[in-house]
Design a protein around this motif. Structure first.
Motif, mmCIF file in Angstrom:
data_model
loop_
_atom_site.group_PDB
_atom_site.id
_atom_site.type_symbol
_atom_site.label_atom_id
_atom_site.label_comp_id
_atom_site.label_asym_id
_atom_site.label_seq_id
_atom_site.Cartn_x
_atom_site.Cartn_y
_atom_site.Cartn_z
ATOM 1 N N ILE A 17 -17.784 6.774 -6.692
ATOM 2 C CA ILE A 17 -16.443 6.512 -6.154
ATOM 3 C C ILE A 17 -15.653 7.810 -6.048
ATOM 4 O O ILE A 17 -15.009 8.094 -5.022
ATOM 5 C CB ILE A 17 -15.706 5.491 -7.039
ATOM 6 N N GLY A 18 -15.720 8.622 -7.088
ATOM 7 C CA GLY A 18 -14.994 9.893 -7.069
ATOM 8 C C GLY A 18 -15.494 10.826 -5.992
ATOM 9 O O GLY A 18 -14.698 11.520 -5.331
ATOM 10 N N ARG A 21 -14.239 9.462 -2.566
ATOM 11 C CA ARG A 21 -12.780 9.655 -2.431
ATOM 12 C C ARG A 21 -12.419 11.128 -2.306
ATOM 13 O O ARG A 21 -11.354 11.461 -1.764
ATOM 14 C CB ARG A 21 -12.070 9.039 -3.642
ATOM 15 N N VAL A 24 -12.847 11.186 1.475
ATOM 16 C CA VAL A 24 -12.138 10.107 2.189
ATOM 17 C C VAL A 24 -11.117 9.509 1.220
ATOM 18 O O VAL A 24 -11.320 8.430 0.648
ATOM 19 C CB VAL A 24 -13.115 9.018 2.690
ATOM 20 N N PRO A 25 -10.014 10.194 0.998
ATOM 21 C CA PRO A 25 -9.047 9.734 -0.012
ATOM 22 C C PRO A 25 -8.505 8.336 0.248
ATOM 23 O O PRO A 25 -8.107 7.640 -0.692
ATOM 24 C CB PRO A 25 -7.923 10.784 0.085
ATOM 25 N N SER A 26 -8.496 7.911 1.499
ATOM 26 C CA SER A 26 -7.914 6.609 1.825
ATOM 27 C C SER A 26 -8.878 5.443 1.591
ATOM 28 O O SER A 26 -8.475 4.279 1.698
ATOM 29 C CB SER A 26 -7.471 6.598 3.289
ATOM 30 N N ALA A 27 -10.138 5.739 1.277
ATOM 31 C CA ALA A 27 -11.123 4.679 1.122
ATOM 32 C C ALA A 27 -10.781 3.809 -0.084
ATOM 33 O O ALA A 27 -10.538 4.317 -1.188
ATOM 34 C CB ALA A 27 -12.518 5.271 0.956
ATOM 35 N N ALA A 28 -10.754 2.505 0.111
ATOM 36 C CA ALA A 28 -10.419 1.588 -0.984
ATOM 37 C C ALA A 28 -11.565 1.485 -1.987
ATOM 38 O O ALA A 28 -11.353 1.475 -3.203
ATOM 39 C CB ALA A 28 -10.093 0.214 -0.421
ATOM 40 N N LEU A 29 -12.775 1.367 -1.511
ATOM 41 C CA LEU A 29 -13.993 1.335 -2.341
ATOM 42 C C LEU A 29 -13.966 0.205 -3.373
ATOM 43 O O LEU A 29 -14.501 0.336 -4.476
ATOM 44 C CB LEU A 29 -14.206 2.692 -3.034
ATOM 45 N N ASP A 58 -18.195 -0.706 1.861
ATOM 46 C CA ASP A 58 -16.940 0.039 1.736
ATOM 47 C C ASP A 58 -16.760 1.097 2.812
ATOM 48 O O ASP A 58 -15.636 1.563 3.041
ATOM 49 C CB ASP A 58 -16.872 0.719 0.363
ATOM 50 N N SER A 73 -19.596 14.849 1.082
ATOM 51 C CA SER A 73 -19.464 14.532 -0.345
ATOM 52 C C SER A 73 -20.649 15.038 -1.163
ATOM 53 O O SER A 73 -20.631 14.969 -2.387
ATOM 54 C CB SER A 73 -19.334 13.014 -0.541
#
Length: 366
Positions: A17-18, A21, A24-29, A58, A73
């Protein structure tokens, strides 16, 4: 080998997840977060598949967009979180259906394999288009990166542990041998061990092909070829395959076996069976011998099933004898269930099994 919960766990999901993000900081995941809490009780591949599916859910969109996120990433990806990521890359490319996505996915797996391995993910692409994948894999055998060269061998193994099967690799005899031919003299032991394991996998279904391949390699050997061949023929040697034994220099020999003589007639699960035997060369020429022993385990249906274990190799001159001594443990292990009842042990010399000695195992499943 560590347990599944030590390899792909909630911490790995959090790391994934980290990493996503981070680009893609806006990703809800939300699917990844939820999947990270559902890993308990699952086998290792089930854990990888759960996180793969969550990651795909996601990050909707086409293959190109997904691959871009993975590439950006990549510096944050480490350890066993690589497995679900690489599997997601392969699944996305297959869903795309185009040759451009397929080829790019193969390249991306090669980029990522050094972060742990992409050997499991490549199986999806092999199943989708074996010939196209193998053409790329053969190019990998000339890579300057040993991780990529190992991926060429390991990812195409017929019976790669933990992985999905690729039926065409098994049914098309010898289809992966050109890969092994290119790598058996590799500079890296890491790669050579994979080649030996791959050849051993092939011996399950194609023993004749494996013996022929090993013979070719030994005819053009370097300093490491003999060890690669021994690894590749190990299962055939345990089975007493004449061609494999002859390839390794173990010709039929006239060996008299006295024993095995057991140290005890009854052994409890968790205990140790001790035995000894005397081997004597009664022939007129020196004999190079591979000495193994076979333990015959009592099964639930009352029959016995033999499993072969290595003992030693030796050259005996005419009239020379040797004594072998061994202790065999019956400690509980996850890969075998012990059944109480009559068991046996015998020596195997150059594929020839001696008379067995019987003993009783107690404390196992009735």
């Amino acid at each position: 080998m560590p347990f599944a919960d030590q390899l792909i766990n909630a911490r790995a999901a959090e790391g994934l997840i980290g990493a996503v993000r981070g680009v893609v900081p806006s990703a809800a995941l939300g699917n990844l977060a939820e999947a990270g809490g559902r890993l308990d009780g699952l086998a290792l591949r089930e854990r990888a598949d759960l996180l793969r599916d969550a990651l795909l859910a996601d990050l909707p969109g086409d293959y190109t967009r997904f691959a871009d996120v993975v590439r950006r990433s990549a510096p944050l990806l480490a350890g066993w979180m690589i497995w679900p990521v690489t599997s997601a890359v392969a699944a996305k490319a297959v869903a795309d259906g185009g040759p451009e996505a397929f080829d790019d996915a193969m390249g991306l797996l090669a980029e990522l394999t050094g972060r742990l391995t992409a050997e499991f993910a490549i199986r999806t692409l092999l199943r989708h288009d074996l010939d196209r994948a193998l053409a790329i894999v053969r190019d990998w055998t000339a890579s300057g990166d040993p991780d990529v060269r190992r991926l060429a061998s390991e990812g195409t193994r017929p019976y790669l542990p933990w992985s999905i099967r690729v039926p065409e690799v098994i049914s098309r005899a010898g289809v992966t041998v050109p890969i092994l031919d290119a790598l058996y003299r590799d500079d890296s032991e890491y790669v050579r061990r994979s080649v030996g394991n791959h050849l051993n996998d092939l011996s399950r279904d194609q023993p004749g092909l494996v013996v022929e391949t090993a013979g070719r390699w030994l005819a053009e050997a370097d300093a490491h070829t003999a060890s690669v061949v021994r690894r590749g023929l190990r299962t055939l040697v345990k089975k007493g395959h004449p061609g494999a034994l002859a390839t390794l220099g173990f010709a039929p020999a006239t060996i008299d076996v006295e024993g095995p003589v057991l140290g005890e007639g009854t052994v409890a699960v968790g205990g140790v069976l001790s035995f000894s035997a005397v081997l004597r060369n009664t022939g007129t020429e020196a004999a190079r011998i591979a000495v193994d022993y076979v333990v015959y385990h009592h099964r639930a249906d009352g029959s016995q099933s033999g499993k072969t274990f290595k003992l030693t190799t030796r050259t005996l001159e005419p009239g020379e004898e040797m004594r072998v001594v061994r202790e065999h443990s019956f400690r509980p292990i996850t890969t075998r269930r012990y059944y109480a009842g009559p068991h046996g042990v015998a020596l195997q010399v150059n594929g020839v099994v001696s008379a067995r000695a019987e003993f009783e195992l107690t404390g196992g499943t009735a």
